[in-house]
Write a protein that holds these residues in place. Structure first.
Motif, PDB file in Angstrom:
ATOM      1  N   GLY A  29      -3.800   8.900  -1.204  1.00  0.00           N
ATOM      2  CA  GLY A  29      -5.112   9.088  -0.599  1.00  0.00           C
ATOM      3  C   GLY A  29      -5.598   7.829   0.092  1.00  0.00           C
ATOM      4  O   GLY A  29      -4.829   6.889   0.321  1.00  0.00           O
ATOM      5  N   HIS A  30      -6.891   7.807   0.388  1.00  0.00           N
ATOM      6  CA  HIS A  30      -7.463   6.708   1.161  1.00  0.00           C
ATOM      7  C   HIS A  30      -8.275   5.794   0.242  1.00  0.00           C
ATOM      8  O   HIS A  30      -9.349   6.166  -0.248  1.00  0.00           O
ATOM      9  CB  HIS A  30      -8.353   7.272   2.268  1.00  0.00           C
ATOM     10  N   THR A  31      -7.769   4.590   0.045  1.00  0.00           N
ATOM     11  CA  THR A  31      -8.430   3.619  -0.826  1.00  0.00           C
ATOM     12  C   THR A  31      -9.443   2.756  -0.078  1.00  0.00           C
ATOM     13  O   THR A  31      -9.907   1.740  -0.592  1.00  0.00           O
ATOM     14  CB  THR A  31      -7.396   2.712  -1.507  1.00  0.00           C
ATOM     15  N   LEU A  32      -9.784   3.145   1.144  1.00  0.00           N
ATOM     16  CA  LEU A  32     -10.811   2.478   1.946  1.00  0.00           C
ATOM     17  C   LEU A  32     -10.521   0.983   2.090  1.00  0.00           C
ATOM     18  O   LEU A  32      -9.541   0.601   2.694  1.00  0.00           O
ATOM     19  CB  LEU A  32     -12.199   2.751   1.364  1.00  0.00           C
ATOM     20  N   GLY A  33     -11.367   0.122   1.521  1.00  0.00           N
ATOM     21  CA  GLY A  33     -11.199  -1.316   1.718  1.00  0.00           C
ATOM     22  C   GLY A  33      -9.929  -1.881   1.141  1.00  0.00           C
ATOM     23  O   GLY A  33      -9.506  -2.980   1.514  1.00  0.00           O
ATOM     24  N   ALA A  34      -9.291  -1.165   0.225  1.00  0.00           N
ATOM     25  CA  ALA A  34      -8.026  -1.623  -0.353  1.00  0.00           C
ATOM     26  C   ALA A  34      -6.820  -1.185   0.458  1.00  0.00           C
ATOM     27  O   ALA A  34      -5.715  -1.715   0.277  1.00  0.00           O
ATOM     28  CB  ALA A  34      -7.885  -1.099  -1.779  1.00  0.00           C
ATOM     29  N   ALA A  35      -6.998  -0.217   1.359  1.00  0.00           N
ATOM     30  CA  ALA A  35      -5.855   0.423   2.013  1.00  0.00           C
ATOM     31  C   ALA A  35      -4.979  -0.568   2.767  1.00  0.00           C
ATOM     32  O   ALA A  35      -3.746  -0.557   2.640  1.00  0.00           O
ATOM     33  CB  ALA A  35      -6.351   1.520   2.956  1.00  0.00           C
ATOM     34  N   GLY A  36      -5.591  -1.430   3.588  1.00  0.00           N
ATOM     35  CA  GLY A  36      -4.806  -2.364   4.372  1.00  0.00           C
ATOM     36  C   GLY A  36      -4.039  -3.345   3.522  1.00  0.00           C
ATOM     37  O   GLY A  36      -2.931  -3.776   3.877  1.00  0.00           O
ATOM     38  N   ALA A  37      -4.614  -3.715   2.378  1.00  0.00           N
ATOM     39  CA  ALA A  37      -3.947  -4.660   1.483  1.00  0.00           C
ATOM     40  C   ALA A  37      -2.788  -3.997   0.743  1.00  0.00           C
ATOM     41  O   ALA A  37      -1.716  -4.592   0.577  1.00  0.00           O
ATOM     42  CB  ALA A  37      -4.954  -5.232   0.498  1.00  0.00           C
ATOM     43  N   ILE A  38      -2.998  -2.767   0.271  1.00  0.00           N
ATOM     44  CA  ILE A  38      -1.899  -2.038  -0.377  1.00  0.00           C
ATOM     45  C   ILE A  38      -0.772  -1.806   0.621  1.00  0.00           C
ATOM     46  O   ILE A  38       0.411  -1.987   0.307  1.00  0.00           O
ATOM     47  CB  ILE A  38      -2.418  -0.717  -0.968  1.00  0.00           C
ATOM     48  N   ASP A  39      -1.133  -1.412   1.845  1.00  0.00           N
ATOM     49  CA  ASP A  39      -0.120  -1.226   2.888  1.00  0.00           C
ATOM     50  C   ASP A  39       0.654  -2.515   3.139  1.00  0.00           C
ATOM     51  O   ASP A  39       1.881  -2.501   3.305  1.00  0.00           O
ATOM     52  CB  ASP A  39      -0.784  -0.778   4.194  1.00  0.00           C
ATOM     53  N   ALA A  40      -0.062  -3.642   3.183  1.00  0.00           N
ATOM     54  CA  ALA A  40       0.592  -4.923   3.430  1.00  0.00           C
ATOM     55  C   ALA A  40       1.578  -5.261   2.316  1.00  0.00           C
ATOM     56  O   ALA A  40       2.714  -5.683   2.573  1.00  0.00           O
ATOM     57  CB  ALA A  40      -0.457  -6.028   3.560  1.00  0.00           C
ATOM     58  N   ALA A  41       1.143  -5.072   1.072  1.00  0.00           N
ATOM     59  CA  ALA A  41       2.013  -5.386  -0.064  1.00  0.00           C
ATOM     60  C   ALA A  41       3.272  -4.515  -0.049  1.00  0.00           C
ATOM     61  O   ALA A  41       4.392  -5.012  -0.266  1.00  0.00           O
ATOM     62  CB  ALA A  41       1.238  -5.184  -1.367  1.00  0.00           C
ATOM     63  N   ILE A  42       3.097  -3.224   0.207  1.00  0.00           N
ATOM     64  CA  ILE A  42       4.253  -2.324   0.229  1.00  0.00           C
ATOM     65  C   ILE A  42       5.159  -2.637   1.413  1.00  0.00           C
ATOM     66  O   ILE A  42       6.394  -2.522   1.318  1.00  0.00           O
ATOM     67  CB  ILE A  42       3.787  -0.855   0.247  1.00  0.00           C
ATOM     68  N   THR A  43       4.592  -3.063   2.533  1.00  0.00           N
ATOM     69  CA  THR A  43       5.412  -3.432   3.687  1.00  0.00           C
ATOM     70  C   THR A  43       6.284  -4.642   3.362  1.00  0.00           C
ATOM     71  O   THR A  43       7.465  -4.689   3.741  1.00  0.00           O
ATOM     72  CB  THR A  43       4.524  -3.724   4.905  1.00  0.00           C
ATOM     73  N   VAL A  44       5.730  -5.615   2.660  1.00  0.00           N
ATOM     74  CA  VAL A  44       6.530  -6.772   2.246  1.00  0.00           C
ATOM     75  C   VAL A  44       7.674  -6.322   1.339  1.00  0.00           C
ATOM     76  O   VAL A  44       8.827  -6.765   1.488  1.00  0.00           O
ATOM     77  CB  VAL A  44       5.643  -7.812   1.532  1.00  0.00           C
ATOM     78  N   LEU A  45       7.387  -5.418   0.400  1.00  0.00           N
ATOM     79  CA  LEU A  45       8.440  -4.908  -0.480  1.00  0.00           C
ATOM     80  C   LEU A  45       9.474  -4.105   0.305  1.00  0.00           C
ATOM     81  O   LEU A  45      10.673  -4.158   0.004  1.00  0.00           O
ATOM     82  CB  LEU A  45       7.827  -4.054  -1.590  1.00  0.00           C
ATOM     83  N   SER A  46       9.024  -3.345   1.304  1.00  0.00           N
ATOM     84  CA  SER A  46       9.968  -2.581   2.130  1.00  0.00           C
ATOM     85  C   SER A  46      10.939  -3.518   2.844  1.00  0.00           C
ATOM     86  O   SER A  46      12.142  -3.241   2.915  1.00  0.00           O
ATOM     87  CB  SER A  46       9.201  -1.743   3.159  1.00  0.00           C
ATOM     88  N   LEU A  47      10.420  -4.611   3.385  1.00  0.00           N
ATOM     89  CA  LEU A  47      11.290  -5.587   4.056  1.00  0.00           C
ATOM     90  C   LEU A  47      12.228  -6.246   3.054  1.00  0.00           C
ATOM     91  O   LEU A  47      13.415  -6.464   3.341  1.00  0.00           O
ATOM     92  CB  LEU A  47      10.440  -6.648   4.748  1.00  0.00           C
ATOM     93  N   GLU A  48      11.718  -6.565   1.896  1.00  0.00           N
ATOM     94  CA  GLU A  48      12.524  -7.229   0.878  1.00  0.00           C
ATOM     95  C   GLU A  48      13.636  -6.316   0.375  1.00  0.00           C
ATOM     96  O   GLU A  48      14.774  -6.753   0.157  1.00  0.00           O
ATOM     97  CB  GLU A  48      11.620  -7.644  -0.276  1.00  0.00           C
TER      98      GLU A  48
END
Length: 410
Positions: A338-357
């Motif tokens: 779902g949409h975590t509003l103010g947390a969404a961009g940060a969760i996306d960023a963290a998962i993107t780093v893990l995806s690259l790793e």
């Protein structure tokens, strides 16, 4: 890359999401590719009575009863995630140089867990019953203040608020503080708790929420032809950023690098995105320019992908416009959590780093039929192994506020 701007090293990640409490439970839950929305007793009796909740979250057990009595849930979520991120970075708060550690956190709504109770006291003439903790437990800036005190990170301390782009804006701002030499370490990310009655009622009146009450788990459907709105959620995502030379000097494990940050405003409408995606396009190109990267170096896009008809259409148009072809593989985590509003961009960023790793892209849950006219390669059904050197994350919010981050693999 042809040229490199300042790269901030990502050395720690902390996550509290509807997929699980902690980095690995959240990653595993997102990789399962299923929607996690369910009927929510907090929202009972409302037209939209379902949401995505963090499973088994007990702030008292995790943080102590005395502390959780005086702080709202959006702060609790951030504190748990921040502690994990610092531990993941293998930093010792007892010995670090606290004045050189910044805290920059994003908040959109903050939840307001206790406001209905206190307004009830006020309306009933019971002023003496209003808690003296009413303001400090709910002011958006208090999340940064509480995390700062908890970790003794006493350098620059601030909260950003750019609606649903808040978490990404915070991370970009923290990178800028590192670049300016204002700190050596930044604890940064976003948090929010939108599972409150007023939030559900207000978003319902805006016609922003999915009405798929007969199938909550299938309600959040980014880019799907049958999407009808987003699903309220809660969570926090925190990353530890460091100056690369500082991280290397202490022998830190570097999970990835934040290389570029771009921000813009649509200047179009107070809630609707520009259908051409021009503001988002400018933020994307600014992030790549900041990183000294070109489009050929983008191997994946973690999309904002809210599951609303207007946002997904605008974002898809923007991506096609930017890349001039089918963009690289795209995913949206909001199908699952779902949409975590103010947390969404940060969760996306963290998962993107893990995806690259891990060279693996989590799937977009509930995407059964891509909407007509969207030229996207969306990862669905199961995670996709994919060779990646760089990836974008998109975050857009009410008021036309856009924030885009570009990450490089370590």
């Amino acid at each position: 890359m042809r040229q490199r701007a300042f790269d901030a090293a990502v050395t720690g990640i902390g996550l509290v999401t509807p997929a699980g409490i902690g980095l690995e439970p959240s990653w595993d839950g997102l990789c399962a590719g299923v929607g996690l929305a369910a009927t929510d007793p907090v929202l009972a009796g409302l037209p939209v009575d379902f949401s995505c909740a963090v499973p088994g979250f007990d702030g008292g057990a995790l943080l102590g009863r005395r502390l959780t009595w005086r702080i709202d849930k959006f702060i609790q979520l951030a504190m748990v995630a921040a502690r994990e991120a610092v531990a993941d970075a293998r930093l010792d708060t007892a010995t670090w140089d606290g004045p050189r550690v910044a805290v920059v956190l994003g908040v959109a709504s903050n939840g307001g867990d206790r406001w209905p109770v206190e307004y009830g006291n006020l309306a009933g003439g019971r002023v003496e019953s209003i808690s003296p903790a009413t303001l400090p437990r709910s002011l958006p800036n208090m999340v940064a203040g509480e995390v700062s005190a908890d970790l003794q990170a006493v350098g620059p301390c601030l909260t950003t608020s750019t609606a649903c782009a808040s978490g990404a804006t915070a991370i970009g701002t923290a990178r800028d503080l590192l670049r300016a030499g204002a700190c050596d370490i930044a604890i940064t990310g976003g948090t929010d708790c939108a599972r409150v009655e007023m939030g559900s009622a207000a978003f319902y009146r805006m016609r922003a929420l999915s009405m798929r009450g007969q199938d909550p788990a299938g309600a959040s459907r980014p880019f799907d032809a049958d999407r009808d709105g987003f699903v309220l959620s809660e969570g926090a995502g925190i990353v530890v950023l460091e100056r690369p030379e500082y991280a290397r000097a202490r022998g830190a494990r570097i999970r990835g690098y934040l290389s570029g940050y771009g921000a813009s405003s649509d200047g179009y409408h107070h809630t609707r995105p520009d259908p051409t995606g021009d503001g988002a396009r400018r933020a994307t190109l600014a992030a790549l320019a900041d990183a000294g990267a070109d489009l050929s170096e983008v191997d994946h896009v973690n999309a904002h992908g809210t599951s609303t008809p207007l946002n997904d259409r605008s974002e898809a148009a923007m991506l096609s416009s930017v890349f001039g072809r089918t963009p690289p593989p795209v995913t949206s985590l909001k199908g699952a959590i779902g949409h975590t509003l103010g947390a969404a961009g940060a969760i996306d960023a963290a998962i993107t780093v893990l995806s690259l790793e891990r060279q693996l892209i989590p799937p977009t849950a509930n995407l059964d039929r891509l909407d007509e006219g969207m030229d996207l390669d969306v990862v669905t059904k199961k995670p996709r192994a994919h060779r990646m050197g760089g990836a974008l994350t998109n975050s857009f919010g009410f008021g036309g506020q856009n924030a885009v981050l570009f990450f490089r693999a370590a």
